[in-house]
Scaffold this motif. Structure first.
Motif, short mmCIF file in Angstrom:
data_model
loop_
_atom_site.label_atom_id
_atom_site.label_comp_id
_atom_site.label_asym_id
_atom_site.label_seq_id
_atom_site.Cartn_x
_atom_site.Cartn_y
_atom_site.Cartn_z
N TYR A 22 7.42 8.30 -5.73
CA TYR A 22 6.94 6.83 -5.53
C TYR A 22 5.99 6.55 -6.37
O TYR A 22 5.69 5.59 -7.19
N ALA A 23 4.76 7.37 -6.25
CA ALA A 23 3.50 7.04 -6.89
C ALA A 23 3.69 7.52 -8.38
O ALA A 23 2.80 7.02 -9.11
N GLU A 24 4.67 8.11 -9.00
CA GLU A 24 4.76 8.40 -10.30
C GLU A 24 5.90 7.54 -11.04
O GLU A 24 5.75 7.44 -12.55
N GLY A 25 6.49 6.49 -10.48
CA GLY A 25 7.07 5.90 -11.24
C GLY A 25 7.86 4.32 -10.98
O GLY A 25 8.44 3.90 -11.57
N PRO A 43 0.00 2.28 -1.09
CA PRO A 43 -0.61 3.38 -0.63
C PRO A 43 -1.22 4.33 -1.39
O PRO A 43 -1.27 4.42 -2.80
N SER A 44 -2.11 5.21 -0.88
CA SER A 44 -2.95 6.20 -1.78
C SER A 44 -2.24 6.86 -2.43
O SER A 44 -0.98 7.35 -2.04
N GLY A 45 -2.41 7.33 -3.65
CA GLY A 45 -1.86 7.86 -4.85
C GLY A 45 -2.27 7.82 -6.19
O GLY A 45 -3.10 6.74 -6.47
N VAL A 46 -1.66 8.54 -7.05
CA VAL A 46 -2.05 8.27 -8.52
C VAL A 46 -0.75 7.83 -8.96
O VAL A 46 0.48 8.52 -9.19
N TYR A 47 -0.86 6.72 -9.87
CA TYR A 47 0.38 5.82 -10.37
C TYR A 47 0.35 6.10 -11.85
O TYR A 47 -0.56 5.48 -12.54
N ASN A 48 1.08 6.88 -12.54
CA ASN A 48 0.87 7.42 -13.88
C ASN A 48 2.04 6.38 -14.61
O ASN A 48 3.17 6.76 -15.03
N GLU A 49 1.46 5.29 -14.80
CA GLU A 49 2.40 4.15 -15.57
C GLU A 49 1.56 2.96 -16.08
O GLU A 49 0.37 2.72 -15.41
N THR A 50 1.82 2.19 -16.94
CA THR A 50 1.52 0.83 -17.04
C THR A 50 2.10 -0.30 -16.36
O THR A 50 3.45 -0.06 -16.29
N SER A 54 2.82 -10.81 -13.81
CA SER A 54 2.91 -12.10 -14.66
C SER A 54 3.10 -13.42 -13.52
O SER A 54 3.62 -14.41 -14.30
N LYS A 55 3.03 -13.25 -12.29
CA LYS A 55 3.24 -14.22 -11.36
C LYS A 55 2.08 -14.23 -10.36
O LYS A 55 1.46 -13.35 -10.25
N PRO A 56 1.99 -15.25 -9.71
CA PRO A 56 0.81 -15.26 -8.75
C PRO A 56 0.98 -14.46 -7.73
O PRO A 56 1.77 -14.72 -6.66
N VAL A 57 0.33 -13.21 -7.56
CA VAL A 57 0.57 -12.18 -6.65
C VAL A 57 -0.74 -11.55 -6.50
O VAL A 57 -1.57 -11.38 -7.42
N THR A 58 -1.13 -10.80 -5.31
CA THR A 58 -2.01 -10.03 -5.23
C THR A 58 -1.63 -8.52 -5.03
O THR A 58 -0.81 -8.19 -4.39
N LEU A 59 -2.26 -7.73 -5.79
CA LEU A 59 -1.94 -6.10 -5.68
C LEU A 59 -3.15 -5.87 -5.10
O LEU A 59 -4.12 -5.73 -5.78
N GLU A 60 -2.99 -4.92 -4.03
CA GLU A 60 -4.19 -4.33 -3.39
C GLU A 60 -3.81 -2.91 -2.92
O GLU A 60 -2.95 -2.57 -2.77
N GLY A 61 -4.82 -2.15 -3.34
CA GLY A 61 -4.69 -0.66 -2.97
C GLY A 61 -5.26 -0.36 -1.63
O GLY A 61 -6.34 -1.02 -1.06
N ILE A 62 -4.74 0.43 -0.85
CA ILE A 62 -5.02 0.84 0.41
C ILE A 62 -5.41 2.14 0.43
O ILE A 62 -4.40 3.20 0.23
N GLY A 63 -6.81 2.65 0.57
CA GLY A 63 -7.12 4.10 0.56
C GLY A 63 -7.46 4.21 -1.04
O GLY A 63 -7.87 3.25 -1.70
N GLN A 64 -7.27 5.65 -1.43
CA GLN A 64 -7.73 5.77 -2.77
C GLN A 64 -6.60 5.62 -3.55
O GLN A 64 -5.35 6.44 -3.58
N VAL A 65 -6.42 4.46 -4.43
CA VAL A 65 -5.45 4.17 -5.26
C VAL A 65 -5.83 4.36 -6.91
O VAL A 65 -6.74 3.65 -6.96
N THR A 66 -5.13 4.84 -7.40
CA THR A 66 -5.37 5.18 -8.83
C THR A 66 -4.56 4.74 -10.00
O THR A 66 -3.25 5.44 -9.67
N ILE A 67 -4.47 4.06 -10.70
CA ILE A 67 -3.34 3.61 -11.75
C ILE A 67 -4.10 4.08 -13.23
O ILE A 67 -4.97 3.92 -13.64
#
Length: 425
Positions: A22-25, A43-50, A54-67
């Motif tokens: 899940y964290a990869e793609g 959830p915590s993890g490393v997300y390797n993507e861009t 583009s819409k009114p939304v909140t993106l929130e990391g829980i724990g250690q989240v890296t994009i």
């Protein structure tokens, strides 16, 4: 025994596989499924993507989240209105020029508690308005700006720590922005304002840069209660540089231990009031700067207090100069002896830097009296203060001790050269 051990390892891998996969793609699909004005929690993890929001939304990391991304595209692109990005680490590892970790356009966005590591730019605001960047950090490799604003008005940058970028906060053609309580270090210009009006710069710390704050082509900007300190790593280093600025105020700043404290060039109708200027090689320097007001400042421990070249009609009054002669016969708190800051010694050392060894030597003082500088190069305070303006009760002794130490070291150096010269004979 080996069979059970292998089964156990297989179970562990199988149990963690959904999170890793899940964290990869699938991050973009999660964002796309979130409803407008909804919250997507990572959830915590490393997300390797861009990703693109583009819409009114909140993106929130829980724990250690890296994009993370090493592509030429921004790691995170935000456009539209009312996007919130919170509690996320962002890593931009592309060497492509002008690549941003976060690209923002639109209005009404919030970026909170983001920690950015970038090889190029940190956050780019492009035609963005009413956006808040708060509680973040940006660390770079001095190839791009930490936070870059282009044609972006009415934004707030608050409580951001910026380190090792090209310019800490850079803005161009961007008006009515507020820069407050940020810390910027190890960069070229800590704060760099270009052709932007009505900007507020308050309670920031800009230190160990080449220039603390460079303010150019601005009107009605306020630079208030900042610390512009230890910006002395370059021959062109300054605490505060006002260039082609007008109707701008620098008030109650601590401008200390820079090469030049305040440098104003082609500046007109500005007010420099109640600043503490100490321990600089040059306290304040004017060049083609006219009709400015310099009042109620405290100049202590500067090797050279002031210099003015081709500058006239400036109102310089009620400043405290620790090098001035003081005589108060009426008890008014104002000296009856005007203070003239003759740039003779500074001009001499610009031509021959080694003459700095003779700072405050008796012979140098005699030469300064005999060879007076032209009146247009002398900054004169006709009513200097008898006592320094107090800032937090910490104005007096340290600066005088510093000046004494500087004078003593120069005296020892000059005596050493004199003794060596005699021995060679």
């Amino acid at each position: 025994m080996k069979k059970y051990y292998r089964s156990f390892l297989f179970f562990i891998v199988l149990w963690t596989l959904p999170l890793t996969s899940y964290a990869e793609g699938n991050l973009q699909s999660l964002i796309d499924k979130a409803p407008a004005h909804g919250v997507a929690k990572l959830p915590s993890g490393v997300y390797n993507e861009t990703i693109v929001l583009s819409k009114p939304v909140t993106l929130e990391g829980i724990g250690q989240v890296t994009i993370r991304s090493c592509s030429k595209e921004p790691v995170i692109t935000i456009h539209g209105q009312h996007v919130t990005l919170r509690n996320i680490n962002v890593e931009q590892c592309s060497n492509a020029e002008d690549t941003e970790a976060i690209y923002v356009t639109g209005k009404g966005h919030r970026l909170e508690n983001l920690h950015i590591r970038t090889k190029q730019f940190g956050i780019k605001l492009d035609q963005a308005s009413n956006t808040v960047i708060e509680g973040c950090s940006v660390k770079g490799e001095q190839k791009g700006n930490g936070i870059d604003l282009w044609d972006s008005d009415w934004n707030m940058i608050h409580d951001v720590r910026i380190d090792k970028v090209r310019d800490g906060i850079y803005m161009e053609n961007s008006n009515f922005n507020q820069i407050t309580q940020n810390s910027i270090r190890h960069s070229r210009y800590g704060i760099h304002i270009m052709f932007s009006d009505n900007v507020t710069v308050k309670n920031n710390v800009s230190r160990d840069n080449i220039t603390g704050a460079m303010v150019m082509g601005t009107k009605r900007t306020k630079i208030e209660e900042n610390e512009l300190i230890f910006n002395n790593r370059n021959v062109n280093a300054q605490g505060l540089l006002l260039y082609d600025a007008s109707e701008t105020e620098a008030i109650r700043n601590k401008i200390s231990y820079n090469r030049i404290g305040v440098y104003a060039e082609n500046a007109r109708n500005n007010r420099i009031l109640a600043n503490e200027v100490r321990g600089n090689f040059i306290g304040i320097q004017f060049k083609n700067a006219n009709a400015n007001t310099v009042s109620d400042n405290t100049f202590i421990g500067n090797v050279n207090e002031a210099q003015a070249i081709k500058s006239s009609e400036n109102a310089i009054v009620h400043n405290y100069w620790d090098a001035s002669l003081k005589l108060d016969a009426t008890g008014s708190g104002v000296s009856a002896i005007p203070y003239r800051a003759d740039p003779f010694f500074l001009t001499l050392t610009n031509d021959v830097p080694e003459y700095q060894l003779f700072f405050q030597a008796p012979g140098m003082i005699v030469l300064q009296k005999l060879l007076k500088s032209p009146d247009n190069e002398v900054m004169t305070d006709d009513a200097p203060l008898m006592k320094p303006v107090v800032y937090d009760g910490r104005i007096n002794a340290p600066s005088k001790m510093l000046l004494g130490a500087v004078s003593a070291s120069m005296f020892v150096g000059s005596m050493s050269l004199f003794i060596i010269g005699r021995k060679r004979r």
